[in-house]
Design a protein around this motif. Structure first.
Motif, PDB file in Angstrom:
ATOM      1  N   ALA A 165       0.832  -1.208   0.000  1.00 36.21           N
ATOM      2  CA  ALA A 165       0.000   0.000   0.000  1.00 36.21           C
ATOM      3  C   ALA A 165       0.867   1.259   0.000  1.00 36.21           C
ATOM      4  O   ALA A 165       0.593   2.217  -0.734  1.00 36.21           O
ATOM      5  CB  ALA A 165      -0.930  -0.008   1.205  1.00 36.21           C
ATOM      6  N   THR A 168       2.642   1.492  -3.458  1.00 38.07           N
ATOM      7  CA  THR A 168       1.724   1.882  -4.524  1.00 38.07           C
ATOM      8  C   THR A 168       1.342   3.349  -4.422  1.00 38.07           C
ATOM      9  O   THR A 168       1.157   4.035  -5.436  1.00 38.07           O
ATOM     10  CB  THR A 168       0.459   0.999  -4.481  1.00 38.07           C
ATOM     11  OG1 THR A 168       0.836  -0.381  -4.504  1.00 38.07           O
ATOM     12  CG2 THR A 168      -0.442   1.275  -5.670  1.00 38.07           C
ATOM     13  N   THR A 169       1.212   3.854  -3.194  1.00 35.50           N
ATOM     14  CA  THR A 169       0.939   5.281  -3.010  1.00 35.50           C
ATOM     15  C   THR A 169       2.084   6.116  -3.589  1.00 35.50           C
ATOM     16  O   THR A 169       1.858   7.116  -4.284  1.00 35.50           O
ATOM     17  CB  THR A 169       0.761   5.609  -1.516  1.00 35.50           C
ATOM     18  OG1 THR A 169      -0.315   4.844  -0.982  1.00 35.50           O
ATOM     19  CG2 THR A 169       0.478   7.093  -1.314  1.00 35.50           C
ATOM     20  N   GLY A 191      -8.735   5.426  -5.294  1.00 36.13           N
ATOM     21  CA  GLY A 191      -8.746   3.970  -5.276  1.00 36.13           C
ATOM     22  C   GLY A 191      -9.991   3.466  -5.964  1.00 36.13           C
ATOM     23  O   GLY A 191     -10.940   4.209  -6.229  1.00 36.13           O
ATOM     24  N   TYR A 200      -4.874   1.526  -7.040  1.00 38.30           N
ATOM     25  CA  TYR A 200      -4.681   2.969  -6.871  1.00 38.30           C
ATOM     26  C   TYR A 200      -4.632   3.583  -8.262  1.00 38.30           C
ATOM     27  O   TYR A 200      -4.248   2.932  -9.232  1.00 38.30           O
ATOM     28  CB  TYR A 200      -3.353   3.246  -6.186  1.00 38.30           C
ATOM     29  CG  TYR A 200      -3.420   3.454  -4.687  1.00 38.30           C
ATOM     30  CD1 TYR A 200      -4.577   3.833  -4.047  1.00 38.30           C
ATOM     31  CD2 TYR A 200      -2.264   3.290  -3.912  1.00 38.30           C
ATOM     32  CE1 TYR A 200      -4.612   4.033  -2.684  1.00 38.30           C
ATOM     33  CE2 TYR A 200      -2.284   3.489  -2.545  1.00 38.30           C
ATOM     34  CZ  TYR A 200      -3.472   3.862  -1.934  1.00 38.30           C
ATOM     35  OH  TYR A 200      -3.504   4.060  -0.593  1.00 38.30           O
TER      36      TYR A 200
END
Length: 391
Positions: A165, A168-169, A191, A200
């Motif tokens: 997470a 990916t951000t 998202g 994302y």
């Protein structure tokens, strides 16, 4: 007396095309050089008749009033082309392949962050950073190969998902930062679900106004930022925490980002290939090119036509193989899907029941099948309605 609306911008897209951009509804429409030249004659003072005379005299053509009227008021006006013509305007819609989407980091917050990363896109700095990061990830995998080969991902899923997470951000911040560096606008980071998989996304639609090379850099920037992020985690885990497990996990996440190069899913690879051949609606163009071989009217193909044809052919082949696997090789996955889905959720919320990710993975195959079937039926119904309305 037609007049171009003040919210319309034109950008040179390729040698033979321009991009028409409605800055209010955020529409992007490709037009030919010939159409652009025609639109340049619209100044709010000439009538359609005067515009046609000027255009025909300049290019030795014989355009008719009916053709130009349909082009302006039926084909282009829904995208906000003309001032004072607000009927039948198309509203901006989110991509149809993205479901249940929502914003996580809004545009204003992202604008405060992206300018700080601009230096990473200077050519000399980016080359040095990439070489350094590849060296860090490669060294980690080399020196911890035994730990990597015996790594049990299933027992570490929660750590893996947290790191994924975060990575990916940073991936999406990379897209937005590169767009900002090249002078394109960006929206927020959101998202949603693509093929039942949580994803994302960063809204960088405005990069279509950029030259091809810059668009490709924007599409690669997500993986570039993930490489940087994972390298920093490896260094931090190795030198500060002395945690080889975290370092290997970050390296695995970094390798995972290479999946984004797959051109047959709507990920970075898809958009890179779309940029290479200057086709924004790549999947649609590829499908039409494959079907065109059955047409009686055959035009001479260029290099990009062959690329589109083979891309479409491979895409259709993958879908057909998938359908064959589901219906012929594994029909029980379809027939027993309601029962299996019920049992899975029942076990999920029953205390003491076993929770199996492998069972969930098996449910994804029929879910994808029904998703494709639903889209096929929906597309068929819409096409029928369009034909009826035209008739």
């Amino acid at each position: 007396m037609p007049k171009i609306a003040g919210n319309i911008e034109f950008t040179n897209f390729s040698k033979s095309e321009y991009l028409l951009h409605d800055t209010i509804q955020n529409h992007y429409v490709k037009i030919s050089n010939e159409v652009y030249d025609l639109l340049c004659l619209i100044d709010g003072k000439k009538s359609i008749h005067d515009i046609i005379i000027a255009y025909n005299n300049q290019y030795d053509l014989e355009l008719t009033e009916e053709f130009v009227h349909d082009l302006l008021y039926k084909k282009l006006q829904p995208y906000g082309l003309l001032e004072g013509e607000n009927e039948n305007l198309k509203k901006y819609k989110k991509p149809g392949y993205l479901n249940l989407s929502f914003i996580i980091f809004n545009e204003n917050l992202l604008k405060k962050i992206t300018p700080f990363f601009g230096f990473l896109f200077k050519s000399k700095i980016s080359i040095c950073v990439i070489i350094l990061c590849i060296g860090i990830i490669g060294s980690c995998l080399y020196y911890h190969f035994d730990l990597y080969s015996s790594f049990n991902l299933r027992n570490s899923l929660i750590y893996f998902f947290i790191l994924m997470a975060m990575s990916t951000t940073f991936h999406e911040i990379g897209h937005a930062s590169s767009a900002n560096y090249f002078g394109a606008k960006h929206g927020g980071i959101g998202g949603g679900f693509y093929l039942f998989t949580p994803v994302y996304y960063a809204d960088v639609t405005d990069v279509w106004r950029l030259p091809k090379k810059q668009r490709i850099v924007v599409n690669l920037a997500g993986m570039y930022f993930e490489l940087i992020f994972c390298s920093l985690i490896v260094v931090f885990a190795t030198l500060i925490l002395k945690n080889s497990f975290l370092a290997v996990l970050a390296s695995i996440v970094c390798i995972k980002t290479l999946n984004n190069l797959n051109p047959f899913l709507r990920s970075d690879g898809y958009w890179i290939f779309s940029d290479i051949i200057n086709k924004p609606n790549l999947m649609s163009h590829a499908g039409k090119k494959v079907l065109s071989i059955f047409s009686k009217k055959q035009k001479k193909w260029k290099g990009e036509d062959f690329l589109l044809f083979f891309y479409g052919l491979i895409s259709y082949s993958i879908i057909l193989l998938f359908v064959y696997y589901v219906i012929i090789k594994n029909p029980n996955s379809i027939l027993l899907f309601p029962k299996n889905l019920y049992n899975f959720f029942k076990n999920l919320f029953t205390r003491g029941a076993e929770f199996s990710f492998s069972e969930f993975a098996q449910l994804l195959v029929p879910m994808l099948f029904f998703y494709l079937l639903f889209n096929f039926i929906k597309g068929f119904i819409i096409s029928k309605k369009d034909k009826l309305s035209k008739s």
